[in-house]
Design an enzyme around this catalytic site. Structure first.
Site, short mmCIF file in Angstrom:
data_model
loop_
_atom_site.label_atom_id
_atom_site.label_comp_id
_atom_site.label_asym_id
_atom_site.label_seq_id
_atom_site.Cartn_x
_atom_site.Cartn_y
_atom_site.Cartn_z
N ASP A 1 -3.05 15.01 19.81
CA ASP A 1 -2.93 16.20 18.97
C ASP A 1 -3.84 16.11 17.75
O ASP A 1 -4.66 15.20 17.63
CB ASP A 1 -1.47 16.37 18.55
CG ASP A 1 -1.08 17.83 18.33
OD1 ASP A 1 -1.93 18.71 18.53
OD2 ASP A 1 0.08 18.07 17.97
N HIS A 2 -3.65 17.05 16.83
CA HIS A 2 -4.46 17.25 15.63
C HIS A 2 -5.17 15.99 15.12
O HIS A 2 -4.53 15.02 14.73
CB HIS A 2 -3.59 17.80 14.50
CG HIS A 2 -2.99 19.13 14.81
ND1 HIS A 2 -3.61 20.32 14.50
CD2 HIS A 2 -1.82 19.46 15.41
CE1 HIS A 2 -2.86 21.33 14.89
NE2 HIS A 2 -1.76 20.83 15.45
N ASP B 1 -9.13 18.82 15.26
CA ASP B 1 -8.73 19.89 14.35
C ASP B 1 -9.57 19.80 13.08
O ASP B 1 -9.19 19.14 12.12
CB ASP B 1 -7.24 19.78 14.04
CG ASP B 1 -6.76 20.91 13.11
OD1 ASP B 1 -7.59 21.77 12.75
OD2 ASP B 1 -5.57 20.91 12.77
N GLU C 1 2.72 19.56 9.53
CA GLU C 1 3.07 18.75 10.69
C GLU C 1 2.27 17.45 10.65
O GLU C 1 1.05 17.45 10.45
CB GLU C 1 2.75 19.49 12.00
CG GLU C 1 3.13 18.69 13.24
CD GLU C 1 2.74 19.38 14.53
OE1 GLU C 1 3.61 19.48 15.42
OE2 GLU C 1 1.60 19.83 14.65
N HIS D 1 3.32 26.02 11.71
CA HIS D 1 4.13 24.87 12.09
C HIS D 1 5.47 24.91 11.36
O HIS D 1 5.57 25.41 10.24
CB HIS D 1 3.43 23.56 11.72
CG HIS D 1 2.25 23.24 12.58
ND1 HIS D 1 2.33 23.15 13.94
CD2 HIS D 1 0.96 22.98 12.25
CE1 HIS D 1 1.14 22.85 14.44
NE2 HIS D 1 0.29 22.74 13.43
N GLY D 2 6.50 24.35 11.97
CA GLY D 2 7.79 24.25 11.30
C GLY D 2 8.85 25.10 11.96
O GLY D 2 8.65 25.67 13.03
N HIS E 1 -0.53 27.08 19.00
CA HIS E 1 0.11 26.11 18.11
C HIS E 1 1.12 26.83 17.21
O HIS E 1 0.99 28.01 16.94
CB HIS E 1 -0.94 25.43 17.22
CG HIS E 1 -1.73 24.38 17.92
ND1 HIS E 1 -1.90 23.10 17.43
CD2 HIS E 1 -2.40 24.41 19.09
CE1 HIS E 1 -2.65 22.40 18.26
NE2 HIS E 1 -2.97 23.18 19.28
N GLY F 1 4.54 27.53 17.39
CA GLY F 1 5.28 28.62 18.02
C GLY F 1 6.74 28.74 17.63
O GLY F 1 7.41 29.68 18.05
N ASN G 1 2.26 24.38 22.12
CA ASN G 1 2.88 23.19 21.53
C ASN G 1 4.37 23.41 21.32
O ASN G 1 4.78 24.43 20.75
CB ASN G 1 2.23 22.85 20.20
CG ASN G 1 0.91 22.11 20.39
OD1 ASN G 1 0.30 22.17 21.44
ND2 ASN G 1 0.48 21.40 19.36
N ILE G 2 5.17 22.47 21.78
CA ILE G 2 6.63 22.50 21.61
C ILE G 2 7.02 21.20 20.92
O ILE G 2 7.03 20.14 21.54
CB ILE G 2 7.36 22.60 22.97
CG1 ILE G 2 6.84 23.77 23.79
CG2 ILE G 2 8.86 22.68 22.76
CD1 ILE G 2 7.20 25.12 23.23
N ASP G 3 7.35 21.26 19.64
CA ASP G 3 7.65 20.02 18.90
C ASP G 3 9.03 20.04 18.25
O ASP G 3 9.90 19.23 18.58
CB ASP G 3 6.59 19.79 17.81
CG ASP G 3 5.22 19.55 18.40
OD1 ASP G 3 5.13 18.97 19.48
OD2 ASP G 3 4.23 19.94 17.76
#
Length: 477
Positions: free
Chosen positions: A226-227, A261, A299, A344-345, A383, A385, A405-407
């Site tokens: 990732d990033h 990124d 993130e 993000h978040g 990203h 979401g 992206n699922i975090d």
């Protein structure tokens, strides 16, 4: 192959034995004994139903031979030994051919089973880590059939395994994603991280874990990082070295893809650095994911909470600039994480102002520039979401989003699974000995770390299956 392997593959030769035995008559009897034993073994192997002479009888017979006949007996015995060993060697060769035939049959059966299980997938896509052409085929399959692959940030073997378990349950595919911070955590926070050593080692270690077990889940797995911002390029370089070494040994890279990124840098610099790395990545079949615009929120140490809102929305002209430069790289493959209001978040639905129409407009713009027939020449990444409405997610997928992206949801699910396990077994988790069943009853089977970790894996896998339903990544094999 090892030296021992080469020895086993050589044909044995015993043409020198008669000469040795003639020169050493005092040892003829003992060699003859060995010859008789080998000959009997060969006879038993070739004709097991024939009457066999016991070793004791052979020994008694040989002891009764006149001393002056020892030399001639030794020669005859050596000939018998050579004959017996040759027969055994021939039988062994026949056995090896039988084993090879069995291996071919098993491989064919496995291929047929895979083809049947993956009836909907492109022929190049197999269970396990997917790279190169197979990865491109998989992403194009997702775009054509309008579903997105979940990319899940993993920080342990438990979260990695939960991802693959979810894909198996959903009969879909998944992207195991590793971050720089996650890599360091996997290596151990106390490990020496000079020059990103721990970050690199931990990320590589996690990738090797995926490589070892992914096929066991029977699903295609994309192995991704990732990033990576500009200051973290030493970490990226370390991963590229690992890829190149792996490629030399296996003909494919360790990872499927990597993300750069550089959205905080000027557009021209972002594109130039990405192109430079893509030229290197293309030589070993690695796909590049690059970011345009800025994903808001915070993130893994990247904080964009106060970024100018205008930077949250990528313009079609910017995407076209990226396409022009990156598509000129021979064998270069890439996706674009174009910002369309992503953050993000964790946010309640309605608090994130997504504009997926930007992606639709961008596809039209690029199509016109190319003059191509495809309505979706670009492959986009979604990203940030969390908090997005299902309607916005599905509309973005229709615009060519192939991965989301699922975090935060999966991270919470893992914790919630462990937390619920603790609540359920609270009375058994207060001491090593002593619980409601008695003051001397042991509690080891409750505080064994595997119990709570497994509870986390199960809940995370179930939550990820729900996410895959939202992304329409169900029954896609």
């Amino acid at each position: 192959m090892s030296s021992s392997g080469r020895i086993l593959d050589q044909e044995p030769s015993f043409s020198h034995l008669p000469g040795i035995l003639s020169a050493m008559p005092s040892k003829a009897c003992s060699v003859a004994l060995a010859s008789a034993g080998a000959y009997a073994a060969a006879q038993a192997f070739l004709a097991p139903s024939a009457p066999q002479v016991s070793r004791e009888q052979q020994v008694r017979h040989l002891r009764q031979q006149p001393a002056e006949a020892a030399t001639s007996s030794s020669c005859a015995s050596a000939g018998a030994l050579a004959l017996g060993v040759a027969a055994v060697a021939a039988a062994t060769a026949q056995s090896k051919r039988a084993v090879r035939r069995q291996v071919v049959r098993q491989a064919t059966a496995t291929a047929e089973k895979t083809e049947k299980a993956f009836a909907k997938m492109p022929a190049s896509v197999k269970p396990g880590v997917v790279t190169g052409k197979a990865l491109v085929d998989l992403l194009n399959y997702a775009k054509e059939n309008e579903f997105a692959i979940p990319g899940v940030n993993c920080v342990s073997s438990s979260s990695i395994n939960a991802c693959m378990e979810a894909a198996k349950k959903a009969k879909g595919t998944v992207m195991v994603t590793l971050s720089r911070g996650g890599g360091q955590f996997i290596a151990g926070k106390a490990a020496d991280n000079t020059d990103d050593a721990a970050c690199i080692a931990g990320t590589v270690a996690a990738a090797l874990h995926v490589r070892q077990v992914a096929k066991l889940y029977g699903v295609p797995v994309i192995l991704h990082t990732d990033h990576c911002q500009k200051a973290w390029l030493p970490w990226f370089d370390g991963l590229m070295e690992a890829n190149e070494e792996y490629f030399k040994l296996h003909g494919e890279p360790l990872f499927s893809s990597h993300m750069l990124d550089l959205s905080e840098e000027p557009l021209e610099e972002n594109i130039a650095i990405c192109k430079k790395y893509l030229e290197r990545m293309a030589k070993i079949d690695i796909l590049l994911e690059m970011e345009l615009g800025v994903t808001g929120g915070e993130e893994d140490g990247v904080d964009n909470t106060d970024v100018d809102s205008s930077r949250l929305y990528t313009q079609p002209e910017e995407v076209w600039q990226v396409y022009e430069e990156l598509s000129s790289v021979p064998n270069g493959n890439f996706t674009v994480a174009a910002a369309f209001g992503n953050v993000h978040g964790v946010y309640a639905p309605g608090n994130v102002d997504l504009k997926p129409v930007i992606l639709h407009n961008t596809q039209k713009y690029v199509k016109e520039k190319l003059g191509c027939e495809s309505d979706k020449p670009m492959s986009f990444v979604f990203h940030g979401g969390s908090g997005s409405s299902l309607e916005d997610i599905r509309y973005a997928i229709e615009a060519g989003v192939v991965k989301m992206n699922i975090d935060t949801d999966t991270q919470w699910a893992f914790w919630d699974g462990m937390n619920q396990y603790q609540k359920k077994n609270k009375d058994y988790l207060q001491a090593q000995i002593g619980n409601p069943e008695g003051p001397e009853k042991p509690n080891k089977k409750y505080y064994d770390p595997r119990m709570s970790l497994r509870a986390g894996e199960e809940v995370m896998a179930d939550r990820l299956v729900q996410c895959m339903e939202d992304l329409k990544c169900i029954d896609r094999l």
